[in-house]
Design an enzyme around this catalytic site. Structure first.
Site, PDB file in Angstrom:
ATOM      1  N   ASP A 212       2.206 -23.885   7.962  1.00 27.09           N
ATOM      2  CA  ASP A 212       2.769 -25.148   7.501  1.00 27.09           C
ATOM      3  C   ASP A 212       3.209 -24.915   6.056  1.00 27.09           C
ATOM      4  OD1 ASP A 212       3.293 -27.653   6.535  1.00 27.09           O
ATOM      5  OD2 ASP A 212       1.348 -28.530   7.068  1.00 27.09           O
TER       6      ASP A 212
ATOM      7  N   TRP B  18      -4.297 -31.146   4.813  1.00 29.23           N
ATOM      8  CA  TRP B  18      -3.235 -30.988   5.815  1.00 29.23           C
ATOM      9  C   TRP B  18      -3.609 -29.974   6.889  1.00 29.23           C
ATOM     10  CZ3 TRP B  18      -0.335 -34.882   6.413  1.00 29.23           C
ATOM     11  CH2 TRP B  18      -0.049 -35.704   5.327  1.00 29.23           C
TER      12      TRP B  18
ATOM     13  N   LYS C  36      10.180 -32.683   0.712  1.00 27.29           N
ATOM     14  CA  LYS C  36       9.560 -32.267  -0.542  1.00 27.29           C
ATOM     15  C   LYS C  36      10.491 -31.332  -1.302  1.00 27.29           C
ATOM     16  CE  LYS C  36       5.349 -32.995   1.853  1.00 27.29           C
ATOM     17  NZ  LYS C  36       4.839 -34.147   1.107  1.00 27.29           N
TER      18      LYS C  36
HETATM   19  N1  PMP Z   1       1.819 -30.762   5.847  1.00 29.78           N
HETATM   20  C1  PMP Z   1       1.835 -30.847   4.502  1.00 29.78           C
HETATM   21  C2  PMP Z   1       1.425 -29.649   3.704  1.00 29.78           C
HETATM   22  C3  PMP Z   1       2.245 -32.026   3.883  1.00 29.78           C
HETATM   23  O1  PMP Z   1       2.250 -32.110   2.549  1.00 29.78           O
HETATM   24  C4  PMP Z   1       2.645 -33.116   4.675  1.00 29.78           C
HETATM   25  C5  PMP Z   1       3.150 -34.393   4.078  1.00 29.78           C
HETATM   26  N2  PMP Z   1       2.686 -34.762   2.875  1.00 29.78           N
HETATM   27  C6  PMP Z   1       2.595 -32.986   6.063  1.00 29.78           C
HETATM   28  C7  PMP Z   1       2.196 -31.789   6.616  1.00 29.78           C
HETATM   29  C8  PMP Z   1       2.983 -34.115   6.953  1.00 29.78           C
HETATM   30  O2  PMP Z   1       4.341 -34.239   6.891  1.00 29.78           O
HETATM   31  P1  PMP Z   1       5.157 -35.428   7.557  1.00 29.78           P
HETATM   32  O3  PMP Z   1       4.919 -36.619   6.715  1.00 29.78           O
HETATM   33  O4  PMP Z   1       6.561 -34.921   7.495  1.00 29.78           O
HETATM   34  O5  PMP Z   1       4.659 -35.592   8.943  1.00 29.78           O
END
Ligand code: PMP
Length: 409
Positions: free
Chosen positions: A217, A150, A241
C-alpha cells in the site's frame, strides 16, 4: 469562485487526543481576511493565486500549475467545446487522456511490460479486500506486516478471506527488522504499507520476503521516490495524496496475478475485468485520471522521481531539524530510521493547550490542516510532492518562533 478569504477551514472532527480524557469539539474557524500567506511574508512565503499552505494528509495539496492547466481546460478541453467531465470515456479525446496518463506513469516508475496499470475506484480501502479476493482461495494463508493504522485495516480485511498471519507487528514508531518477520512458508502474498500516513512510519527499502509475492500500500508515498516495481506483485495507491483528486485508485499488478479471482468476486472487484478493458469496463473516474495525468507529465518534465525524492528529502529535513533543534519542545516519536518524508507527526509534550494554540496561530498565518489525526492528536505536517519548499520553510520558521516564545525558561 471561492477566494482564499472566503475559505472556511473545516471544523475539526471529534478529537480523541491521547492526552485528553474527553473528546473536544472545535468550533469552525473562519480564516480571517488577513490570514493569508501574504501576512507571513516575513518568511518569504507566497504560494501565489491567493492560496495558502495546505498540510492536509489527503485530499491534499496539488501543484498550482496543474490546477491552472486543469482550470484552462475545464470548460473547453483543447477546442472540443466541452469539458473532460462532460465527454464520453469512449471518445478519442478521452482515450488519449487515459492512455497518456498510463504511458507517463509507466515512464515515471519504469514499470516493466509484464505489469498492468489499472485505474480503479473505491479508494485504497477497496484494495484491502480486492487483493485477497483476487489472489487467494478459501483456506489460503497470507502474511501481513502491521506497522500502523492502515496496515492494520488491510489485515482486518485479509482476515475475512484468508488465514492471515501477522508476520510482524510494529509499535507505530518503528519497523520491525525484516529478519524478525515470521513469514509463512506457503503464504500467497506478504502485504505491508510503505508509508503509514497517521504514524509517519516509512520503509526506506524494499523488504526481502524470500521470493513471496510482495504487495504494498503506497497510498501516501506513491511517486514520491523511485521504486523497483519488479520486486512487487502489486503496488496500489489512492490518488488523493501525492497524485491527484480523490476518486481514483491506481493498482500496478503483475500479469500472473490476474485472472485468479474467486468465483464469487463481484465483477467490479476482479482485476481481470479491469485489465482486459483497459480500466474502462465501466465509466472510469475521468476527471480524476485526467488530473493525475497532468501530474505525471509535470514530474517527468521536471526530471522524474530521482528529482522528486531529492526535493522530498530536503523538505522533510527542514521539519525534522526544527523538531530536533527545539530542545524537546517538539517531539516526533518515530525511529529516525523510519521517519516518513511525507507525513511528519509531532507533539508539544509539555502542553495540549500549546498544541491548540500552535494550530490556531499557524492557521492565521495561512498554514492549515496541521491538526494530527483524530486517533493520535498533536500535529501532523503532510508535505507531499506538491508542497513547495517555501511552505516547509514557512512552517519551520513558525515552529522555531513558537518554540522560542513558549519554551519554559
Ligand atoms: N492506505 C493509506 C496508507 C492511507 O493513508 C489511506 C487513506 N488515508 C488509505 C489506505 C485509505 O484510502 P482511501 O481513503 O482511498 O480508501
Amino acid at each position: 469562485m471561492q477566494t482564499m478569504q472566503q475559505r472556511v477551514v473545516r471544523p475539526a472532527q471529534r478529537v480523541a487526543s491521547v492526552r485528553m480524557a474527553a473528546p473536544v469539539r472545535r468550533t469552525a474557524v473562519r480564516v480571517a481576511a488577513t490570514a493569508t500567506v501574504e501576512k507571513s511574508s516575513s518568511s518569504g512565503a507566497k504560494p501565489g493565486a491567493g492560496r495558502i499552505y495546505n498540510f492536509s494528509a489527503g485530499p491534499a495539496i496539488l501543484p498550482l500549475d496543474v490546477l491552472e492547466e486543469a482550470q484552462r481546460d475545464l470548460v473547453n478541453y483543447k477546442g472540443t467545446g466541452m469539458s473532460i467531465m462532460e465527454m464520453s470515456h469512449r471518445g478519442k479525446e478521452y482515450e488519449a487522456v487515459i492512455k497518456k496518463a498510463e504511458d507517463d506513469l509507466r515512464k515515471l516508475l519504469n514499470i516493466p511490460s509484464n505489469y498492468k496499470v489499472l485505474f480503479l475506484q473505491g479508494g485504497a480501502s477497496t484494495q484491502f479486500s480486492m487483493i485477497p479476493m483476487n489472489l487467494t482461495a478459501e483456506g489460503d494463508v497470507t502474511d501481513y506486516v502491521v506497522t500502523g493504522a492502515w496496515s492494520k485495516k488491510a489485515l482486518e480485511e485479509g482476515q475475512k478471506y484468508t488465514k492471515a498471519n501477522v508476520a510482524a507487528k510494529g509499535d507505530n514508531k518503528s519497523i520491525p527488522p525484516v529478519s524478525s518477520w515470521k513469514l509463512s512458508p506457503d503464504s500467497k502474498y506478504v502485504h505491508y504499507c510503505d508509508n503509514e500516513t497517521i504514524g509517519g512510519v516509512e520503509f526506506k527499502s524494499v523488504p526481502d520476503v524470500g521470493g513471496r509475492v510482495l504487495i504494498s500500500d503506497m497510498s501516501s508515498n506513491f511517486i514520491s521516490k523511485p521504486v523497483d516495481v519488479s520486486k512487487y506483485g502489486i503496488i496500489y495507491a489512492g490518488a488523493q495524496k501525492n497524485v491527484g483528486p480523490s476518486g481514483v485508485t491506481i493498482a500496478i499488478v503483475r500479469d500472473d496475478l490476474i485472472g485468479k479471482a474467486r468465483p464469487s468476486t463481484p465483477v467490479m472487484l476482479d482485476y481481470k475485468i479491469h485489465a482486459e478493458n483497459d480500466s474502462m469496463y465501466n465509466t472510469p473516474p475521468c476527471w480524476a485520471i485526467y488530473v493525475c495525468g497532468l501530474v505525471f507529465a509535470k514530474l517527468l518534465k521536471e526530471g522524474g522521481l530521482e528529482a522528486v525524492q531529492k526535493n522530498n528529502e530536503a523538505k522533510a529535513k527542514i521539519i525534522y531539524d526544527a523538531i530536533a533543534d527545539s530542545n524537546g519542545f517538539y517531539a516526533n516519536p518515530v525511529d529516525p530510521a523510519a521517519r516518513s518524508l511525507m507525513n511528519v507527526p509531532f507533539t508539544i509534550p509539555s502542553s495540549a493547550d500549546l498544541e491548540k494554540a500552535f494550530i490556531k496561530e499557524a492557521e492565521k498565518l495561512g498554514m492549515v490542516q496541521l491538526k494530527g489525526h483524530r486517533s493520535v492528536g498533536g500535529m501532523r505536517a503532510s508535505i507531499y510532492n506538491a508542497m513547495p519548499l517555501e511552505g516547509v520553510q514557512a512552517l519551520a520558521k513558525f515552529m522555531r518562533e513558537f518554540a522560542a516564545k513558549h519554551a519554559a525558561k
